[in-house]
Design a protein around this motif. Sequence first.
Motif, short mmCIF file in Angstrom:
data_model
loop_
_atom_site.label_atom_id
_atom_site.label_comp_id
_atom_site.label_asym_id
_atom_site.label_seq_id
_atom_site.Cartn_x
_atom_site.Cartn_y
_atom_site.Cartn_z
N VAL A 23 21.05 66.07 28.54
CA VAL A 23 22.50 66.12 28.72
C VAL A 23 22.86 65.94 30.20
CG1 VAL A 23 24.54 67.58 28.49
CG2 VAL A 23 22.85 67.51 26.65
N ARG A 24 22.14 66.64 31.08
CA ARG A 24 22.41 66.50 32.51
C ARG A 24 22.18 65.06 32.99
NH1 ARG A 24 19.35 71.25 32.76
NH2 ARG A 24 17.62 70.13 33.73
N LEU A 25 21.10 64.45 32.54
CA LEU A 25 20.79 63.09 32.97
C LEU A 25 21.83 62.09 32.46
CD1 LEU A 25 16.91 63.07 32.46
CD2 LEU A 25 18.16 63.13 34.63
N LYS A 26 22.32 62.30 31.27
CA LYS A 26 23.35 61.40 30.75
C LYS A 26 24.63 61.53 31.57
CE LYS A 26 21.45 61.09 26.12
NZ LYS A 26 21.68 61.05 24.67
N GLY A 27 24.96 62.76 31.96
CA GLY A 27 26.12 62.94 32.84
C GLY A 27 25.92 62.24 34.16
N ALA A 28 24.71 62.28 34.70
CA ALA A 28 24.41 61.60 35.97
C ALA A 28 24.54 60.09 35.83
CB ALA A 28 23.01 61.98 36.44
N ILE A 29 24.12 59.55 34.69
CA ILE A 29 24.22 58.10 34.47
C ILE A 29 25.68 57.67 34.45
CG2 ILE A 29 23.90 56.30 32.74
CD1 ILE A 29 21.23 57.65 32.02
N VAL A 30 26.51 58.38 33.69
CA VAL A 30 27.93 58.03 33.62
C VAL A 30 28.58 58.13 34.99
CG1 VAL A 30 30.17 58.71 32.66
CG2 VAL A 30 28.15 58.64 31.18
N ALA A 31 28.32 59.23 35.71
CA ALA A 31 28.92 59.43 37.02
C ALA A 31 28.50 58.33 38.00
CB ALA A 31 28.54 60.80 37.57
N GLU A 32 27.22 57.97 37.97
CA GLU A 32 26.73 56.94 38.90
C GLU A 32 27.36 55.59 38.61
OE1 GLU A 32 24.28 53.79 40.55
OE2 GLU A 32 24.46 54.21 38.40
N GLN A 33 27.49 55.24 37.34
CA GLN A 33 28.06 53.94 36.99
C GLN A 33 29.55 53.88 37.33
OE1 GLN A 33 26.39 51.13 35.68
NE2 GLN A 33 24.66 52.36 36.36
N ILE A 34 30.28 54.97 37.11
CA ILE A 34 31.70 54.96 37.42
C ILE A 34 31.93 54.94 38.93
CG2 ILE A 34 33.79 56.40 37.34
CD1 ILE A 34 33.12 57.03 34.46
N ARG A 35 31.18 55.73 39.67
CA ARG A 35 31.35 55.73 41.12
C ARG A 35 30.94 54.39 41.74
NH1 ARG A 35 28.69 61.44 40.87
NH2 ARG A 35 30.52 62.76 40.60
N LYS A 36 29.99 53.73 41.11
CA LYS A 36 29.52 52.44 41.62
C LYS A 36 30.56 51.35 41.42
CE LYS A 36 25.64 49.20 41.07
NZ LYS A 36 24.34 48.99 40.37
N PHE A 37 31.16 51.31 40.22
CA PHE A 37 32.05 50.20 39.88
C PHE A 37 33.53 50.56 39.94
CE2 PHE A 37 28.02 49.19 37.71
CZ PHE A 37 27.77 47.96 38.31
N LEU A 38 33.86 51.86 39.89
CA LEU A 38 35.25 52.31 40.01
C LEU A 38 35.28 53.43 41.04
CD1 LEU A 38 36.15 52.52 36.20
CD2 LEU A 38 36.70 50.65 37.76
N PRO A 39 35.05 53.11 42.31
CA PRO A 39 34.83 54.16 43.31
C PRO A 39 36.06 54.97 43.68
CG PRO A 39 34.87 52.00 44.34
CD PRO A 39 34.91 51.75 42.87
N ASN A 40 37.25 54.50 43.35
CA ASN A 40 38.45 55.15 43.87
C ASN A 40 39.22 55.96 42.84
OD1 ASN A 40 38.09 54.02 46.47
ND2 ASN A 40 38.91 52.08 45.72
N ILE A 41 38.64 56.23 41.67
CA ILE A 41 39.39 57.01 40.69
C ILE A 41 39.41 58.47 41.12
CG2 ILE A 41 38.70 55.42 38.86
CD1 ILE A 41 37.05 57.79 37.69
N ALA A 42 40.54 59.11 40.89
CA ALA A 42 40.73 60.48 41.38
C ALA A 42 40.34 61.53 40.35
CB ALA A 42 42.19 60.67 41.79
N VAL A 43 40.33 61.17 39.07
CA VAL A 43 40.11 62.17 38.03
C VAL A 43 38.64 62.58 38.00
CG1 VAL A 43 39.70 60.40 36.26
CG2 VAL A 43 40.45 62.67 35.57
N PRO A 44 38.34 63.87 37.84
CA PRO A 44 36.94 64.29 37.76
C PRO A 44 36.32 63.88 36.42
CG PRO A 44 38.40 66.16 37.41
CD PRO A 44 39.28 65.00 37.81
#
Length: 412
Positions: free
Chosen positions: A86-107
Motif C-alpha cells: 500500500v505504501r509503495l503504491k502511494g509512492a508511485i502515484v505521488a511520484e507520477q503526479i509530481r513528475k507530470f503535474l508538478p503545480n497541483i495544490a491539492v494533497p
Amino acid sequence: MTETIELEIEGIAQGGDGVGRLEELVVFVSGAIPGERVRANVYERHTRFLRATVSEILRAAPERIAPRVSPGDHVPWQHIDYPAQVRLKGAIVAEQIRKFLPNIAVPIQPVIAAPQPWGYRNSARLHVDGSALGYHATGTKTVIDLTDDPLLLPVLREALAGLRQLSFAGLINEVTLRASAAYGYAAARLSPTLPADYPALVRLATSWMASTPGLAGITLNDEPLLGTTHIYDELDDVVFRLSLNSFFQVNHAQAERMVAIVQTALAPHGGRLLDAYSGVGSFALPLARFYDEVIAVEAHEPAVHDGRQSARDNQIQNVHFIAGVAERTVANLPGPFQAAILDPPRRGCHPALISAIIAHAPARIIYISCHPGLIGRDLMPLLTADYQITLVQPIDLFPQTPHIETIIALQR
C-alpha cells in the motif's frame, strides 16, 4: 552471456520494479524492494537505463515475505507484505503526479487499502495448453500450470479445482470464470478448440457442474451450453445482470468504496451526468437517483445490453446507454452536462474525448486512472482549460500486484 550486477534498490517505479543505479545508468529490477541490496541479471540494455531481474537477495528489506504462489507471475508483488504494498503504491502515484503535474495544490490522499489482500477476485481468464491450465507467463504465451489461485473468491477456487479433476485437454483453449460476490455462485465461459467437439464439451460441462455445486452455468463462447448464461451481482443496492464477457470491477468491496467516493466528489444535485467508458453502468446506475438524466457511453455491445437490462430490472428509467466509441460519440451528444465520469481502460483517454469533454464544459469531472503514468497526459488539457483538481484518491483494487486505481476529481 548473462550480465550480472550488484546494486542498492533506492526506489520503486511505475509498473512495480525496484529502482537502483549503476554508475550513470538507471536500473529497473523486477522482484526487488526499496532498501535491498540485490544481485540481478540484466536482460535489456538501453543508452540510459537497464532492465534486470533479481537473481539473489544480498540484503533483504524487512517488508520481504515468503511467496504464497509458485510460480507467481500473476502476483508479482506477493513477496512484499501488504502494508508495504500500500505504501509503495502511494509512492508511485505521488511520484507520477509530481513528475507530470508538478503545480497541483491539492494533497494526495493516503491509499485506501483493500479489506482482503487475498481471495478478492470475482473473475479470472485462464488459458489452456494441453493439460496445462493457468495464466500466461509474463511477456509470453507460455501457460503456467496453476493448481490453485488464492487471489480468487472461494467459489472460483472451487470451480477451478473441479475443472482440474476432469479431462479437458484438446477440447478448450480458454476458460473465463465469473463469480457473484453478493450471491456466492459462479458461471464459466469456455472457448473451444476448433473444430469443436460438441458432445465431448457437453460431457465436460455436465461433469464439471455435477462436481462443483457453486457453478450455476457454462456457456460455449457466448452460446448457452448448460445452466445460466449470466450472473447477478450487487453494487450500492443496484442488482447488475452480467454476461460472462462484460467488464465488472474484480474487487467488489473496493468497487463499493469507489461508487461512494465518486458520489461524494460529484456532490450531485440534479441535471445531466455523462458516463464515458461506462461498461455495464457501475457508476451510471447507482448514481442515477441523484440526476435528472444519465448518458452512459460504452463501445462493448454486450456490456451495453447488460446495462440496459439492469436498468429495466431495477426500474431505473433515467439512464440511457449508447453503444459507441467514446471519442466519437461524446463529441456528437447534445449538452449541457453538469458532470462527467471518465473511466478509461489502461491505455487512458483518447485525446478526442478530452477535447469533447472540454467542449461540453461540465462543472465537475471524475477521472479514474488504472495507469498512473498516463494521469499527467490525460489531465493536462483539462487543467489548461481552467479545471482544478480537488481530490486525488488512490484505491487498491489489486493486492499482490503493482496495479493501482486513482480517482481524481476536477472542478471548473
